[in-house]
Design an enzyme around this catalytic site. Structure first.
Site, mmCIF file in Angstrom:
data_model
loop_
_atom_site.group_PDB
_atom_site.id
_atom_site.type_symbol
_atom_site.label_atom_id
_atom_site.label_comp_id
_atom_site.label_asym_id
_atom_site.label_seq_id
_atom_site.Cartn_x
_atom_site.Cartn_y
_atom_site.Cartn_z
ATOM 1 N N VAL A 60 0.830 -1.205 0.000
ATOM 2 C CA VAL A 60 0.000 0.000 0.000
ATOM 3 C C VAL A 60 0.865 1.256 0.000
ATOM 4 O O VAL A 60 1.978 1.256 0.528
ATOM 5 C CB VAL A 60 -0.962 -0.022 1.226
ATOM 6 C CG1 VAL A 60 -0.210 0.158 2.534
ATOM 7 C CG2 VAL A 60 -2.072 0.993 1.096
ATOM 8 N N CYS A 61 0.348 2.309 -0.628
ATOM 9 C CA CYS A 61 0.943 3.646 -0.542
ATOM 10 C C CYS A 61 -0.227 4.610 -0.319
ATOM 11 O O CYS A 61 -1.261 4.211 0.200
ATOM 12 C CB CYS A 61 1.768 3.983 -1.782
ATOM 13 S SG CYS A 61 0.811 4.125 -3.301
ATOM 14 N N ARG A 62 -0.089 5.854 -0.719
ATOM 15 C CA ARG A 62 -1.177 6.811 -0.486
ATOM 16 C C ARG A 62 -2.358 6.553 -1.413
ATOM 17 O O ARG A 62 -3.502 6.525 -0.981
ATOM 18 C CB ARG A 62 -0.666 8.242 -0.662
ATOM 19 C CG ARG A 62 -1.721 9.289 -0.370
ATOM 20 C CD ARG A 62 -1.115 10.682 -0.295
ATOM 21 N NE ARG A 62 -2.154 11.661 -0.028
ATOM 22 C CZ ARG A 62 -2.645 12.488 -0.943
ATOM 23 N NH1 ARG A 62 -2.212 12.441 -2.189
ATOM 24 N NH2 ARG A 62 -3.579 13.352 -0.617
ATOM 25 N N GLY A 64 -1.969 4.326 -4.591
ATOM 26 C CA GLY A 64 -1.838 3.138 -5.422
ATOM 27 C C GLY A 64 -0.726 3.166 -6.455
ATOM 28 O O GLY A 64 -0.390 2.136 -7.028
ATOM 29 N N MET A 88 -3.917 4.055 0.949
ATOM 30 C CA MET A 88 -4.359 4.393 2.305
ATOM 31 C C MET A 88 -5.524 5.371 2.292
ATOM 32 O O MET A 88 -6.304 5.412 3.235
ATOM 33 C CB MET A 88 -3.189 4.960 3.124
ATOM 34 C CG MET A 88 -2.166 3.913 3.539
ATOM 35 S SD MET A 88 -2.857 2.500 4.452
ATOM 36 C CE MET A 88 -3.484 3.304 5.930
#
Length: 108
Positions: A60-62, A64, A88
């Protein structure tokens, strides 16, 4: 097997690999996430949580994008990983748990 999932498909206590930067992590993250910023990933492969084809590691990141790059690279290295679509931001919007050092968890 798809190389993507959504926050809604994951349990609240899913072990995630969070590849965001330190300030993003500090602001708010999933309680059971492991933090390895994208740029540090090649040097820290030994720290990845265990995963297999039946239970791939969600990345996961902010939003995608970075996690998508991480998933592509990790897949080439032979790791079983899936991208968390929406990142996220979507995790938070889905009402999934967030935690932070300050106690005022948010996704930045």
């Amino acid at each position: 097997m798809s190389n993507a999932t959504t926050p809604e498909q994951l349990p609240d206590d899913a072990v995630l690999l969070d590849v965001r930067e330190q300030d993003e992590w500090d602001a708010g993250h999933a309680p059971t996430a492991v933090h390895i910023p994208l740029g540090d990933l090649p040097a820290r492969l030994g720290e990845l949580p265990e995963a297999d084809e039946a239970n791939p590691l969600p990345v996961v990141c902010r939003g995608g994008g970075r996690s998508g790059r991480a998933v592509a690279w990790l897949s080439q290295q032979g790791f079983d990983v899936v991208n968390v679509e929406g990142g996220m931001k979507q995790w938070s919007a889905a009402g999934k748990p967030l935690t932070s050092e300050s106690g005022d968890a948010q996704v930045i």
